[in-house]
Write a protein that holds these residues in place. Structure first.
Motif, PDB file in Angstrom:
ATOM      1  N   LEU A  94      -3.770  57.401   6.984  1.00 29.71           N
ATOM      2  CA  LEU A  94      -4.083  55.977   6.907  1.00 29.71           C
ATOM      3  C   LEU A  94      -2.922  55.119   7.384  1.00 29.71           C
ATOM      4  N   ALA A  95      -1.710  55.537   7.041  1.00 28.68           N
ATOM      5  CA  ALA A  95      -0.526  54.711   7.339  1.00 28.68           C
ATOM      6  C   ALA A  95      -0.218  54.640   8.824  1.00 28.68           C
ATOM      7  N   LYS A  96      -0.567  55.668   9.581  1.00 29.40           N
ATOM      8  CA  LYS A  96      -0.138  55.719  10.989  1.00 29.40           C
ATOM      9  C   LYS A  96      -1.119  55.058  11.946  1.00 29.40           C
ATOM     10  N   GLN A  97      -2.235  54.529  11.415  1.00 33.86           N
ATOM     11  CA  GLN A  97      -3.242  53.952  12.302  1.00 33.86           C
ATOM     12  C   GLN A  97      -2.750  52.643  12.919  1.00 33.86           C
ATOM     13  N   ASP A  98      -2.974  52.498  14.216  1.00 30.42           N
ATOM     14  CA  ASP A  98      -2.597  51.286  14.944  1.00 30.42           C
ATOM     15  C   ASP A  98      -3.674  50.219  14.789  1.00 30.42           C
ATOM     16  N   PRO A  99      -3.342  48.960  15.118  1.00 31.47           N
ATOM     17  CA  PRO A  99      -4.339  47.887  15.027  1.00 31.47           C
ATOM     18  C   PRO A  99      -5.501  48.106  15.991  1.00 31.47           C
ATOM     19  N   LEU A 100      -6.626  47.513  15.660  1.00 35.62           N
ATOM     20  CA  LEU A 100      -7.810  47.618  16.498  1.00 35.62           C
ATOM     21  C   LEU A 100      -7.680  46.725  17.724  1.00 35.62           C
ATOM     22  N   LEU A 101      -7.795  47.327  18.894  1.00 34.80           N
ATOM     23  CA  LEU A 101      -7.859  46.620  20.175  1.00 34.80           C
ATOM     24  C   LEU A 101      -6.868  45.459  20.260  1.00 34.80           C
ATOM     25  N   PRO A 102      -5.572  45.744  20.163  1.00 29.06           N
ATOM     26  CA  PRO A 102      -4.588  44.665  20.286  1.00 29.06           C
ATOM     27  C   PRO A 102      -4.698  43.971  21.643  1.00 29.06           C
TER      28      PRO A 102
END
Length: 256
Positions: free
Chosen positions: A139-147
């Motif tokens: 969960l912690a390593k997920q990047d933002p959605l469609l930056p």
């Protein structure tokens, strides 16, 4: 705008070994068996919308992707985009009726995040999770959605995913504390504050873990940084709950 050939193009399905991987976290990309697949900007938006919304009415898809167009023009744009995507990536989009969706062979990174978060939010004691540390790290390593995408529907989906992610991170941190995995609990709680910098429950989780680690000085520093952020950006102070957590370390310096 013409949809293409008069006769409908059959939906060819890729070979059974070929899998399509659609990435939306950290940026848009599509790969087929590891090789990148170029898609037009409208095709990218269409695939992203279907990945986030699931099976959707054609007219709703058209209105969402081309909100400034009249209904007929938006539907014409959708037909053209569908034709081009299906030629470029056979099997990526399914449905020839009033509804369309992603094909079965398309896997999406957002779905992993969503299923993991929803699993934690259910908090079902009958479904024990063997490795909270692994879940927390995922969960912690997920990047933002469609930056870099700023359309209204993207902003809405980004906010929804952020709320799901930060809530799941808080639950994972709590379970890690209960299992005495304090170092990982701290990492997970801090990740929640990165996802939502103003969410106080996430900062409470960080302070609580630091106190349990017998690190009052670090807990106090974290509290002060958060208090300064609230004062600078919002003109408010931390809630009573958070102030009570650090009161033993501050004495009279924290207002009642």
């Amino acid at each position: 705008m013409s949809e293409g050939p008069a006769r409908p193009i059959p939906l060819q399905r890729p070979h059974a070994a070929e899998r399509l991987q659609l990435t939306l976290l950290g940026g848009w990309s599509l790969h087929c068996d590891g090789a990148g697949v170029p898609v037009s900007s409208n095709g990218q938006r269409l695939l992203a919308l279907l990945a986030l919304r699931g099976r959707t009415q054609r007219d709703l898809v058209a209105g969402t992707l081309w909100p400034g167009n009249d209904d007929q023009s938006a539907l014409a744009n959708l037909r053209t985009t569908l034709w081009r995507v299906r030629r470029r990536v056979p099997g990526a989009i399914a449905g020839n009726g009033p509804e369309i969706e992603l094909g079965d062979q398309v896997s999406v990174d957002v779905h992993e995040l969503t299923s993991t978060g929803e699993r934690l939010l259910r908090d079902d004691p009958g479904e024990p999770i063997a490795d909270w540390a692994a879940i927390g790290h995922t969960l912690a390593k997920q990047d933002p959605l469609l930056p870099g995408w700023y359309e209204d529907w993207v902003l809405t989906e980004r906010e929804r995913l952020q709320q799901l992610q930060v809530h799941a991170l808080e639950i994972a941190a709590e379970r890690l504390v209960q299992s005495s995995q304090l170092a990982t609990a701290l990492e997970v709680a801090q990740a929640a504050t990165v996802v939502e910098p103003f969410r106080e429950t996430a900062h409470c989780a960080v302070v609580e873990v630091l106190i349990k680690q017998s690190n009052p000085a670090q807990a106090l520093r974290h509290y002060r940084r958060y208090a300064q952020l609230l004062d600078r950006e919002l003109g408010i102070e931390p809630s009573r709950r958070l102030r009570e957590l650090v009161r033993p370390m501050l004495g009279d310096h924290v207002r009642a």
